[in-house]
Motif scaffolding. Sequence first.
Motif, short mmCIF file in Angstrom:
data_model
loop_
_atom_site.label_atom_id
_atom_site.label_comp_id
_atom_site.label_asym_id
_atom_site.label_seq_id
_atom_site.Cartn_x
_atom_site.Cartn_y
_atom_site.Cartn_z
N GLN A 1 -55.87 -32.32 10.72
CA GLN A 1 -57.00 -33.12 10.26
C GLN A 1 -56.52 -34.18 9.29
N LYS A 2 -57.03 -35.38 9.50
CA LYS A 2 -56.64 -36.49 8.66
C LYS A 2 -57.03 -36.25 7.20
N GLU A 3 -58.18 -35.63 7.00
CA GLU A 3 -58.66 -35.40 5.64
C GLU A 3 -57.74 -34.47 4.87
N TYR A 4 -57.20 -33.47 5.53
CA TYR A 4 -56.30 -32.54 4.86
C TYR A 4 -55.07 -33.27 4.34
N SER A 5 -54.49 -34.10 5.18
CA SER A 5 -53.26 -34.80 4.81
C SER A 5 -53.50 -35.75 3.64
N ILE A 6 -54.57 -36.52 3.70
CA ILE A 6 -54.87 -37.47 2.63
C ILE A 6 -55.15 -36.73 1.33
N SER A 7 -55.89 -35.62 1.40
CA SER A 7 -56.22 -34.86 0.20
C SER A 7 -54.96 -34.29 -0.45
N ALA A 8 -54.08 -33.68 0.35
CA ALA A 8 -52.86 -33.10 -0.20
C ALA A 8 -51.98 -34.16 -0.84
N ALA A 9 -51.86 -35.32 -0.19
CA ALA A 9 -51.02 -36.39 -0.73
C ALA A 9 -51.62 -36.95 -2.02
N ALA A 10 -52.94 -37.16 -2.06
CA ALA A 10 -53.58 -37.72 -3.24
C ALA A 10 -53.46 -36.77 -4.44
N ILE A 11 -53.66 -35.48 -4.21
CA ILE A 11 -53.56 -34.52 -5.30
C ILE A 11 -52.13 -34.44 -5.81
N ARG B 1 -55.12 -24.06 10.10
CA ARG B 1 -56.12 -24.57 11.02
C ARG B 1 -55.47 -25.22 12.24
N MET B 2 -54.32 -25.81 12.01
CA MET B 2 -53.58 -26.42 13.11
C MET B 2 -53.13 -25.38 14.13
N ILE B 3 -52.60 -24.26 13.63
CA ILE B 3 -52.11 -23.20 14.52
C ILE B 3 -53.27 -22.53 15.26
N ASP B 4 -54.40 -22.36 14.57
CA ASP B 4 -55.54 -21.67 15.18
C ASP B 4 -56.27 -22.53 16.21
N SER B 5 -56.06 -23.83 16.18
CA SER B 5 -56.77 -24.71 17.11
C SER B 5 -56.25 -24.53 18.53
N LYS B 6 -57.15 -24.51 19.49
CA LYS B 6 -56.78 -24.38 20.90
C LYS B 6 -56.30 -25.70 21.49
N SER C 1 -52.44 -28.85 -4.05
CA SER C 1 -51.88 -29.56 -2.90
C SER C 1 -51.20 -28.59 -1.94
N VAL C 2 -50.51 -27.61 -2.48
CA VAL C 2 -49.87 -26.58 -1.65
C VAL C 2 -50.91 -25.81 -0.85
N GLU C 3 -52.01 -25.44 -1.49
CA GLU C 3 -53.05 -24.69 -0.80
C GLU C 3 -53.72 -25.54 0.28
N VAL C 4 -53.94 -26.82 0.01
CA VAL C 4 -54.52 -27.71 1.03
C VAL C 4 -53.59 -27.81 2.23
N MET C 5 -52.29 -27.93 1.96
CA MET C 5 -51.33 -27.99 3.06
C MET C 5 -51.30 -26.68 3.85
N ARG C 6 -51.39 -25.57 3.15
CA ARG C 6 -51.38 -24.27 3.82
C ARG C 6 -52.60 -24.11 4.73
N GLN C 7 -53.76 -24.54 4.25
CA GLN C 7 -54.96 -24.48 5.08
C GLN C 7 -54.85 -25.42 6.27
N SER C 8 -54.22 -26.56 6.08
CA SER C 8 -54.02 -27.51 7.17
C SER C 8 -53.17 -26.89 8.28
N VAL C 9 -52.07 -26.25 7.89
CA VAL C 9 -51.19 -25.63 8.88
C VAL C 9 -51.90 -24.48 9.58
#
Length: 242
Positions: free
Chosen positions: A120-130, A184-189, A174-182
Amino acid sequence: SRIARRAPLGAAVWSGMDESKPLKVRLTFSVILVGISLLFAAVVTDHWAVLSPKVEEYNATCEAAHFGLWRLCTKRIFMQEQGPKEKGCGPISLPGEQNCSYFKHFTPGQSSEIFEVTTQKEYSISAAAIAIFSVGFAIIGTICVLLSFGKKREYLLKPASMFYTFAGLCIIISVEVMRQSVKRMIDSKETVWIEYSYSWSFACACASFVLLFICGITLLLIALPRFPQNPWETCMDAEPEH
């Protein structure tokens, strides 16, 4: 008269404590510099997470990926037969053709189709901004500490300690946002990734949180005025009565 005679003794006690404070500040600041170095290493490198697809056949190439806050790198790896516990493509340390590109939302015009599809684009931008906020807090805290080495500027240690504490909190968010991003990425079909692992940039971010947060609290305790350990210390430091 007794109070007046004992006043120099009390002053000597406080003077001894004040002389040890600069040493404590310098030792704490040295550890903080290590935490800041780890913070910068985590922010600028691209090994937060490593992703790999399922390997359907061996003696062929597969494409693994690793990414950070700003960039995604894919690597074509020639896979031979793996062990029974290994299912993904990799490890990423194997030789292969590598291609890195900045995320499309940071550098318009460059393509990063894999990333746009798989996370998700939002995850990446949020992690980088924080993470940028964390770097900013760390820089401001360092400026405050350096200025506090001057005469009669010890009051700057308190805001410096708070800035370092905020820097630690921001990077762990930022670490937690990145962890959630990964996750969600793995869980996506819709993605091809089935295996993931966190790499050394992720470890640097976690270590910097520990050092900055703990040392920030320590610096605050050092900067606070010392409380008298015995009731008569206050009397010894009192102004003599005339």
